[in-house]
Design a protein around this motif. Structure first.
Motif, mmCIF file in Angstrom:
data_model
loop_
_atom_site.group_PDB
_atom_site.id
_atom_site.type_symbol
_atom_site.label_atom_id
_atom_site.label_comp_id
_atom_site.label_asym_id
_atom_site.label_seq_id
_atom_site.Cartn_x
_atom_site.Cartn_y
_atom_site.Cartn_z
ATOM 1 N N GLN A 61 7.874 -9.695 -12.964
ATOM 2 C CA GLN A 61 8.261 -8.946 -14.165
ATOM 3 C C GLN A 61 8.169 -7.437 -13.972
ATOM 4 O O GLN A 61 8.649 -6.669 -14.795
ATOM 5 C CB GLN A 61 7.378 -9.368 -15.347
ATOM 6 N N GLY A 62 7.540 -7.008 -12.890
ATOM 7 C CA GLY A 62 7.477 -5.590 -12.579
ATOM 8 C C GLY A 62 6.179 -4.932 -13.002
ATOM 9 O O GLY A 62 5.497 -5.384 -13.925
ATOM 10 N N THR A 63 5.847 -3.849 -12.307
ATOM 11 C CA THR A 63 4.691 -3.034 -12.664
ATOM 12 C C THR A 63 5.106 -1.565 -12.546
ATOM 13 O O THR A 63 5.787 -1.160 -11.604
ATOM 14 C CB THR A 63 3.480 -3.350 -11.756
ATOM 15 N N GLN A 64 4.698 -0.780 -13.525
ATOM 16 C CA GLN A 64 5.133 0.611 -13.599
ATOM 17 C C GLN A 64 4.268 1.493 -12.706
ATOM 18 O O GLN A 64 3.035 1.421 -12.754
ATOM 19 C CB GLN A 64 5.047 1.116 -15.043
ATOM 20 N N VAL A 65 4.934 2.311 -11.926
ATOM 21 C CA VAL A 65 4.273 3.342 -11.128
ATOM 22 C C VAL A 65 4.823 4.689 -11.571
ATOM 23 O O VAL A 65 6.038 4.902 -11.562
ATOM 24 C CB VAL A 65 4.521 3.135 -9.619
ATOM 25 N N THR A 66 3.921 5.582 -11.964
ATOM 26 C CA THR A 66 4.317 6.918 -12.386
ATOM 27 C C THR A 66 3.525 7.939 -11.589
ATOM 28 O O THR A 66 2.291 7.879 -11.562
ATOM 29 C CB THR A 66 4.068 7.121 -13.888
ATOM 30 N N VAL A 67 4.243 8.848 -10.950
ATOM 31 C CA VAL A 67 3.607 9.872 -10.138
ATOM 32 C C VAL A 67 3.911 11.229 -10.760
ATOM 33 O O VAL A 67 5.071 11.630 -10.877
ATOM 34 C CB VAL A 67 4.104 9.840 -8.684
ATOM 35 N N SER A 68 2.872 11.922 -11.152
ATOM 36 C CA SER A 68 3.050 13.228 -11.779
ATOM 37 C C SER A 68 2.872 14.333 -10.747
ATOM 38 O O SER A 68 2.163 14.169 -9.752
ATOM 39 C CB SER A 68 2.050 13.403 -12.914
ATOM 40 N N SER A 69 3.519 15.439 -11.030
ATOM 41 C CA SER A 69 3.428 16.579 -10.127
ATOM 42 C C SER A 69 2.419 17.608 -10.631
ATOM 43 O O SER A 69 2.108 18.566 -9.936
ATOM 44 C CB SER A 69 4.801 17.244 -9.975
ATOM 45 N N GLN A 73 0.854 -1.185 0.000
ATOM 46 C CA GLN A 73 0.000 0.000 0.000
ATOM 47 C C GLN A 73 0.886 1.229 0.000
ATOM 48 O O GLN A 73 1.708 1.400 0.911
ATOM 49 C CB GLN A 73 -0.908 0.003 1.232
ATOM 50 N N MET A 74 0.727 2.061 -0.998
ATOM 51 C CA MET A 74 1.565 3.240 -1.159
ATOM 52 C C MET A 74 0.703 4.484 -1.047
ATOM 53 O O MET A 74 -0.179 4.702 -1.893
ATOM 54 C CB MET A 74 2.292 3.196 -2.508
ATOM 55 N N ASN A 75 0.945 5.272 -0.027
ATOM 56 C CA ASN A 75 0.205 6.511 0.195
ATOM 57 C C ASN A 75 1.126 7.714 0.038
ATOM 58 O O ASN A 75 2.353 7.584 0.070
ATOM 59 C CB ASN A 75 -0.407 6.512 1.593
ATOM 60 N N SER A 76 0.528 8.858 -0.113
ATOM 61 C CA SER A 76 1.282 10.121 -0.218
ATOM 62 C C SER A 76 2.393 10.003 -1.258
ATOM 63 O O SER A 76 3.553 10.358 -1.003
ATOM 64 C CB SER A 76 1.868 10.494 1.140
ATOM 65 N N LEU A 77 2.050 9.516 -2.416
ATOM 66 C CA LEU A 77 3.045 9.281 -3.449
ATOM 67 C C LEU A 77 3.673 10.576 -3.942
ATOM 68 O O LEU A 77 3.014 11.625 -4.017
ATOM 69 C CB LEU A 77 2.428 8.516 -4.609
ATOM 70 N N LYS A 78 4.945 10.484 -4.265
ATOM 71 C CA LYS A 78 5.730 11.618 -4.736
ATOM 72 C C LYS A 78 6.286 11.296 -6.120
ATOM 73 O O LYS A 78 6.432 10.119 -6.467
ATOM 74 C CB LYS A 78 6.908 11.861 -3.785
ATOM 75 N N PRO A 79 6.624 12.300 -6.899
ATOM 76 C CA PRO A 79 7.228 12.038 -8.213
ATOM 77 C C PRO A 79 8.468 11.153 -8.120
ATOM 78 O O PRO A 79 8.720 10.349 -9.026
ATOM 79 C CB PRO A 79 7.570 13.438 -8.723
ATOM 80 N N GLU A 80 9.227 11.267 -7.056
ATOM 81 C CA GLU A 80 10.434 10.454 -6.911
ATOM 82 C C GLU A 80 10.127 8.984 -6.627
ATOM 83 O O GLU A 80 11.039 8.151 -6.611
ATOM 84 C CB GLU A 80 11.360 11.018 -5.831
ATOM 85 N N ASP A 81 8.868 8.645 -6.413
ATOM 86 C CA ASP A 81 8.476 7.245 -6.278
ATOM 87 C C ASP A 81 8.269 6.581 -7.645
ATOM 88 O O ASP A 81 8.028 5.369 -7.721
ATOM 89 C CB ASP A 81 7.177 7.110 -5.474
ATOM 90 N N THR A 82 8.344 7.355 -8.703
ATOM 91 C CA THR A 82 8.177 6.818 -10.047
ATOM 92 C C THR A 82 9.261 5.798 -10.349
ATOM 93 O O THR A 82 10.459 6.083 -10.233
ATOM 94 C CB THR A 82 8.229 7.961 -11.084
ATOM 95 N N ALA A 83 8.837 4.596 -10.715
ATOM 96 C CA ALA A 83 9.770 3.504 -10.973
ATOM 97 C C ALA A 83 8.978 2.274 -11.394
ATOM 98 O O ALA A 83 7.748 2.251 -11.295
ATOM 99 C CB ALA A 83 10.580 3.174 -9.716
ATOM 100 N N VAL A 84 9.709 1.268 -11.851
ATOM 101 C CA VAL A 84 9.127 -0.060 -12.003
ATOM 102 C C VAL A 84 9.306 -0.777 -10.670
ATOM 103 O O VAL A 84 10.415 -0.814 -10.125
ATOM 104 C CB VAL A 84 9.798 -0.853 -13.135
#
Length: 120
Positions: free
Chosen positions: A112-120, A82-93
């Motif tokens: 195999q990974g899942t992409q997480v992208t956090v926009s500002s 569970q990922m809360n308060s996501l930041k752009p620097e959390d962007t990663a596979v």
């Protein structure tokens, strides 16, 4: 076929939440400690969190402590992040990995990974 499959990634805005899932097939997840890792473009892979086989012990990287929570449902053969308060620097596979004998130091299987992208 033995495999780990991550899911739940996506594109979200700053401050949003996501829940990643790591589901095992072909083996029973409750015999394994599970770690979550991430890798951003041009960066080395880094450990995010780890949970013991019974779920009673957890570990977090400093950069996610207080924002991310790892948990597991062995009946569903799944571990969650569970990922809360996501930041752009959390962007990663984000990857999960299964460790049969140690507490997230030597892995037997990787997803195999899942992409997480956090926009500002």
């Amino acid at each position: 076929q033995v495999q780990l499959v991550e899911s739940g990634g996506g594109l979200v805005q700053l401050g949003a939440s996501l829940r990643l899932s790591c589901t095992a097939s072909g083996f029973t997840l409750d015999s394994y400690a599970i770690g979550w890792y991430r890798q951003a473009p041009g960066e080395e892979r880094e450990g995010v969190s780890c949970i013991s086989r019974d779920g009673n012990s957890t570990r977090y990287a400093d950069f996610v402590r207080g924002r991310f929570t790892i948990s597991r449902d062995n009946a569903k053969n799944t571990v969650y992040l569970q990922m809360n308060s996501l930041k752009p620097e959390d962007t990663a596979v984000y990857y999960c990995a299964a460790d049969r004998w140690t507490m997230c130091y030597e892995y037997d299987f990787w997803g195999q990974g899942t992409q997480v992208t956090v926009s500002s």
